[in-house]
Design a protein around this motif. Structure first.
Motif, PDB file in Angstrom:
ATOM      1  N   LEU A  24       0.827  -1.209   0.000  1.00  0.00           N
ATOM      2  CA  LEU A  24       0.000   0.000   0.000  1.00  0.00           C
ATOM      3  C   LEU A  24       0.860   1.259   0.000  1.00  0.00           C
ATOM      4  CD1 LEU A  24      -2.731   1.462   0.244  1.00  0.00           C
ATOM      5  CD2 LEU A  24      -2.557   1.169   2.724  1.00  0.00           C
ATOM      6  N   VAL A  25       1.858   1.294   0.876  1.00  0.00           N
ATOM      7  CA  VAL A  25       2.718   2.477   0.955  1.00  0.00           C
ATOM      8  C   VAL A  25       3.507   2.662  -0.337  1.00  0.00           C
ATOM      9  CG1 VAL A  25       4.662   3.538   2.170  1.00  0.00           C
ATOM     10  CG2 VAL A  25       2.874   2.367   3.466  1.00  0.00           C
ATOM     11  N   ALA A  26       3.994   1.567  -0.904  1.00  0.00           N
ATOM     12  CA  ALA A  26       4.740   1.658  -2.158  1.00  0.00           C
ATOM     13  C   ALA A  26       3.859   2.205  -3.276  1.00  0.00           C
ATOM     14  CB  ALA A  26       5.301   0.294  -2.533  1.00  0.00           C
ATOM     15  N   LYS A  27       2.594   1.795  -3.303  1.00  0.00           N
ATOM     16  CA  LYS A  27       1.673   2.310  -4.322  1.00  0.00           C
ATOM     17  C   LYS A  27       1.378   3.793  -4.087  1.00  0.00           C
ATOM     18  CE  LYS A  27      -0.705  -1.994  -5.537  1.00  0.00           C
ATOM     19  NZ  LYS A  27      -2.012  -2.734  -5.524  1.00  0.00           N
ATOM     20  N   LEU A  28       1.230   4.178  -2.828  1.00  0.00           N
ATOM     21  CA  LEU A  28       0.971   5.589  -2.516  1.00  0.00           C
ATOM     22  C   LEU A  28       2.145   6.474  -2.929  1.00  0.00           C
ATOM     23  CD1 LEU A  28      -0.735   5.264   0.982  1.00  0.00           C
ATOM     24  CD2 LEU A  28      -1.828   5.926  -1.165  1.00  0.00           C
ATOM     25  N   ARG A  29       3.340   5.911  -2.906  1.00  0.00           N
ATOM     26  CA  ARG A  29       4.528   6.644  -3.343  1.00  0.00           C
ATOM     27  C   ARG A  29       4.764   6.535  -4.851  1.00  0.00           C
ATOM     28  NH1 ARG A  29       8.313   8.591   0.222  1.00  0.00           N
ATOM     29  NH2 ARG A  29       7.951   8.205   2.441  1.00  0.00           N
ATOM     30  N   HIS A  30       3.822   5.851  -5.543  1.00  0.00           N
ATOM     31  CA  HIS A  30       3.876   5.717  -7.000  1.00  0.00           C
ATOM     32  C   HIS A  30       5.168   5.044  -7.462  1.00  0.00           C
ATOM     33  CE1 HIS A  30       0.339   8.282  -7.089  1.00  0.00           C
ATOM     34  NE2 HIS A  30       0.991   9.191  -6.380  1.00  0.00           N
ATOM     35  N   LEU A  31       5.581   4.014  -6.731  1.00  0.00           N
ATOM     36  CA  LEU A  31       6.801   3.296  -7.080  1.00  0.00           C
ATOM     37  C   LEU A  31       6.473   2.096  -7.960  1.00  0.00           C
ATOM     38  CD1 LEU A  31       8.591   3.313  -3.600  1.00  0.00           C
ATOM     39  CD2 LEU A  31       8.936   4.888  -5.507  1.00  0.00           C
ATOM     40  N   LYS A  32       7.419   1.728  -8.794  1.00  0.00           N
ATOM     41  CA  LYS A  32       7.253   0.558  -9.648  1.00  0.00           C
ATOM     42  C   LYS A  32       7.498  -0.712  -8.833  1.00  0.00           C
ATOM     43  CE  LYS A  32       8.769   2.920 -13.881  1.00  0.00           C
ATOM     44  NZ  LYS A  32       9.758   2.916 -14.991  1.00  0.00           N
ATOM     45  N   ASN A  33       6.852  -1.788  -9.216  1.00  0.00           N
ATOM     46  CA  ASN A  33       7.030  -3.100  -8.593  1.00  0.00           C
ATOM     47  C   ASN A  33       6.824  -3.074  -7.075  1.00  0.00           C
ATOM     48  OD1 ASN A  33       7.747  -4.241 -11.131  1.00  0.00           O
ATOM     49  ND2 ASN A  33       9.841  -3.458 -10.849  1.00  0.00           N
ATOM     50  N   PRO A  34       5.664  -2.600  -6.601  1.00  0.00           N
ATOM     51  CA  PRO A  34       5.432  -2.530  -5.146  1.00  0.00           C
ATOM     52  C   PRO A  34       5.537  -3.888  -4.457  1.00  0.00           C
ATOM     53  CG  PRO A  34       3.394  -2.190  -6.361  1.00  0.00           C
ATOM     54  CD  PRO A  34       4.502  -2.123  -7.355  1.00  0.00           C
ATOM     55  N   GLY A  35       5.144  -4.945  -5.152  1.00  0.00           N
ATOM     56  CA  GLY A  35       5.248  -6.275  -4.552  1.00  0.00           C
ATOM     57  C   GLY A  35       6.679  -6.681  -4.297  1.00  0.00           C
ATOM     58  N   ALA A  36       7.568  -6.384  -5.246  1.00  0.00           N
ATOM     59  CA  ALA A  36       8.986  -6.704  -5.081  1.00  0.00           C
ATOM     60  C   ALA A  36       9.605  -5.887  -3.963  1.00  0.00           C
ATOM     61  CB  ALA A  36       9.732  -6.468  -6.399  1.00  0.00           C
ATOM     62  N   ILE A  37       9.193  -4.634  -3.870  1.00  0.00           N
ATOM     63  CA  ILE A  37       9.696  -3.766  -2.792  1.00  0.00           C
ATOM     64  C   ILE A  37       9.269  -4.329  -1.432  1.00  0.00           C
ATOM     65  CG2 ILE A  37       9.475  -1.483  -1.743  1.00  0.00           C
ATOM     66  CD1 ILE A  37       9.186  -0.371  -4.611  1.00  0.00           C
ATOM     67  N   ALA A  38       8.004  -4.741  -1.361  1.00  0.00           N
ATOM     68  CA  ALA A  38       7.493  -5.296  -0.110  1.00  0.00           C
ATOM     69  C   ALA A  38       8.244  -6.562   0.283  1.00  0.00           C
ATOM     70  CB  ALA A  38       5.992  -5.586  -0.238  1.00  0.00           C
TER      71      ALA A  38
END
Length: 264
Positions: A104-118
């Motif tokens: 959720l936070v990665a998506k709010l920051r408009h980052l690519k590949n939020p799942g990989a970041i998580a």
């Protein structure tokens, strides 16, 4: 160093009052990039107020501050892009799983590949096995680690930790301490506020003691210990602890602190 070669954080003559209550009375300090700086003080000393100013949530009455080379008052947007703030209580969504919080936070920051970041952060903070569980089921230490992991999404250069181990059990505190050390080793500048003397002693490269709105001492642990007389050798040599230094500088007894709390 920062983009301008300056300290990661610089505070000069910072003042803040609420009507007749003077919370900050001319605070000055600098924090080197990639270091851990502990702001040590009792409840009501002004620690949280200072962090809120540095993170652009409050405006100072006087003085200047820069974070990652940006002026806090003149360039708040640039400051926010450079920092992350973790408050005294974990700000996780208990309905979501650990992984869902990070995504959720990665998506709010408009980052690519939020799942990989998580997934990378879950592994980094030893939360992979608990990634599918709701955050409501996490222990206090796990919630705090998840909270800090969420704060690191977007790779902030500076992170503010406001009393990060409040209410945690001893093992959870040790886990958080290791997390903070890892942050600095990876190049993140950490400013943490704490009222726990052992926390500052274990973690900080430099320690500033904030008392009644002013910095009364600032130095390394060894420098602060040298403020007191050397140990006298009798049967056992006892070097001064950070607690000895703090109490000698602040000069408050436990009874005085209790009376202060009761009067609020």
């Amino acid at each position: 160093m920062t983009r301008t070669g300056e300290p990661a954080i610089r505070v000069q003559n910072m003042e803040k009052s609420y009507k007749d209550l003077h919370v900050l009375r001319g605070v000055d300090f600098e924090v080197a990039a990639g270091s851990i700086f502990a702001l040590l003080g009792s409840n009501g000393a002004g620690k949280t107020t200072l962090v809120r100013i540095l993170s652009t949530l409050l405006k100072a009455d006087a003085g200047t501050a820069t974070v990652h080379g940006f002026d806090v008052a003149a360039n708040p947007g640039d400051v926010r892009e450079s920092i992350s703030l973790t408050g005294q209580f974990a700000a996780v969504d208990e309905v979501l799983t650990g992984r869902e919080n990070l995504v959720l936070v990665a998506k709010l920051r408009h980052l690519k590949n939020p799942g990989a970041i998580a997934d990378e952060l879950l592994g980094r903070f030893s939360l992979t096995e608990a990634s599918g569980r709701k955050a409501a089921e996490y222990s206090g230490g796990m919630r705090r680690r998840l909270d800090i992991a969420m704060s690191l999404i977007g790779e902030p250069k500076v992170i503010f930790l406001d009393e990060p181990t409040t209410g945690l059990d001893p093992q959870a505190r040790i886990d958080v301490w290791q997390t903070v050390k890892d942050l600095a080793q990876n190049g993140t500048t950490v400013l943490l506020t704490t009222q726990y003397l052992d926390e500052a002693e274990h973690l900080a490269d430099r320690i500033a003691i904030l008392h009644k709105g002013t910095i009364i001492q600032n130095g390394t642990l060894d420098e602060l210990k040298r403020l007191l007389p050397p140990a006298e050798i009798e049967y056992v040599e006892k070097q001064p602890s950070l607690e000895d230094v703090f109490l000698a500088l602040v000069g408050e007894t436990a009874e005085e602190q209790e009376e202060k709390e009761a009067s609020r």
